[in-house]
Design a protein around this motif. Sequence first.
Motif, PDB file in Angstrom:
ATOM      1  N   VAL A  96      -2.208  -3.405   1.868  1.00  0.00           N
ATOM      2  CA  VAL A  96      -1.796  -2.388   0.909  1.00  0.00           C
ATOM      3  C   VAL A  96      -2.035  -2.909  -0.504  1.00  0.00           C
ATOM      4  CG1 VAL A  96       0.616  -3.183   1.061  1.00  0.00           C
ATOM      5  CG2 VAL A  96       0.106  -0.935   0.086  1.00  0.00           C
ATOM      6  N   CYS A 107       0.817  -6.438   5.585  1.00  0.00           N
ATOM      7  CA  CYS A 107       1.945  -6.111   6.447  1.00  0.00           C
ATOM      8  C   CYS A 107       1.506  -6.282   7.899  1.00  0.00           C
ATOM      9  CB  CYS A 107       2.405  -4.679   6.225  1.00  0.00           C
ATOM     10  SG  CYS A 107       3.086  -4.350   4.579  1.00  0.00           S
ATOM     11  N   TRP A 137      12.726  -0.695   9.292  1.00  0.00           N
ATOM     12  CA  TRP A 137      11.959  -1.317   8.214  1.00  0.00           C
ATOM     13  C   TRP A 137      11.695  -2.790   8.513  1.00  0.00           C
ATOM     14  CZ3 TRP A 137       9.619   0.965   4.167  1.00  0.00           C
ATOM     15  CH2 TRP A 137       9.968   2.293   3.893  1.00  0.00           C
ATOM     16  N   CYS A 140       7.113  -7.255   4.722  1.00  0.00           N
ATOM     17  CA  CYS A 140       5.715  -7.659   4.623  1.00  0.00           C
ATOM     18  C   CYS A 140       5.645  -8.988   3.868  1.00  0.00           C
ATOM     19  CB  CYS A 140       4.902  -6.594   3.893  1.00  0.00           C
ATOM     20  SG  CYS A 140       4.942  -4.965   4.704  1.00  0.00           S
ATOM     21  N   THR A 156       7.620  -6.271  -0.461  1.00  0.00           N
ATOM     22  CA  THR A 156       7.096  -5.063   0.181  1.00  0.00           C
ATOM     23  C   THR A 156       7.702  -4.918   1.573  1.00  0.00           C
ATOM     24  OG1 THR A 156       4.999  -5.410  -0.995  1.00  0.00           O
ATOM     25  CG2 THR A 156       4.983  -3.838   0.833  1.00  0.00           C
ATOM     26  N   ALA A 158       7.733  -2.094   5.218  1.00  0.00           N
ATOM     27  CA  ALA A 158       7.045  -0.981   5.858  1.00  0.00           C
ATOM     28  C   ALA A 158       7.755  -0.605   7.149  1.00  0.00           C
ATOM     29  CB  ALA A 158       5.591  -1.336   6.146  1.00  0.00           C
ATOM     30  N   LEU A 167       3.803   6.502   8.784  1.00  0.00           N
ATOM     31  CA  LEU A 167       3.944   5.209   8.108  1.00  0.00           C
ATOM     32  C   LEU A 167       4.602   5.391   6.752  1.00  0.00           C
ATOM     33  CD1 LEU A 167       3.165   2.123   7.987  1.00  0.00           C
ATOM     34  CD2 LEU A 167       1.101   2.875   6.790  1.00  0.00           C
ATOM     35  N   VAL A 169       5.850   2.938   3.254  1.00  0.00           N
ATOM     36  CA  VAL A 169       5.735   1.634   2.590  1.00  0.00           C
ATOM     37  C   VAL A 169       6.558   1.674   1.317  1.00  0.00           C
ATOM     38  CG1 VAL A 169       4.164  -0.077   1.588  1.00  0.00           C
ATOM     39  CG2 VAL A 169       3.374   1.381   3.471  1.00  0.00           C
ATOM     40  N   ASN A 190       4.666   7.522   1.783  1.00  0.00           N
ATOM     41  CA  ASN A 190       4.639   7.738   3.221  1.00  0.00           C
ATOM     42  C   ASN A 190       3.630   8.817   3.581  1.00  0.00           C
ATOM     43  OD1 ASN A 190       6.145  10.378   3.062  1.00  0.00           O
ATOM     44  ND2 ASN A 190       7.777   9.014   2.352  1.00  0.00           N
TER      45      ASN A 190
END
Length: 223
Positions: A96, A107, A137, A140, A156, A158, A167, A169, A190
Amino acid sequence: MKTLRNSLFRITLPLFSLIGESQALIHLSHNRNTTPPDAVLSPQSVAGTSDCAAASANATFRLSFVSYGNYTALPGQGEDDGGLAPRQLMSMSFAVANGANGVYTICAFPLGHLSGAGAGAGTGEPEPATWVDDASWQACADRRDSDGKHRFTIATGAVFNRAERFLAVNQTWFCHDDVGRLVAYTGIANGSLTMGCVDGGELGGYHVENCTAPDGTLPVTLL
């Protein structure tokens, strides 16, 4: 019980290592954008851009190398360990990039956990470990940023709902392009993924199904 638990760890930890290696190979083989793979995977620090604060108002998360793996035990797998080898393992991974500051992170996490390994009730026989889906959750890889004097952690997280291919994030980052002013931003993005799956063959006693999604950009909502 302790012996059974230790046996399970010896089985699953090497397998998750293999899963990680296979996902990395998938990432590198899907050269779908112009960003060099080493730039995506590198943990090095990345300085903030000169327009980070302004760009954060309309930030986006750019997703790439999206890969979901489903690992199903082959017939006979685990027969020599009392049935402790899990019948199924699942994992998700992607890169990401935050459009506000250009920072990449990775992630990679399992989509559940093992449960049920231990002595059977009233029998003394071991019960097989089962895979329990977990759409919660996950953390990452952290990244580091600096304003030249101080260092900051870009955190971060995800979550991936396997059934709905959904998904989300989130990330907290810092902008320091305004002189003497450090601003923290937290945003979430998302969306639903369009994934295609292929037979990935066999790996470590498991049959692998690899699913990937096209690169894409998600708008970020600041929290």
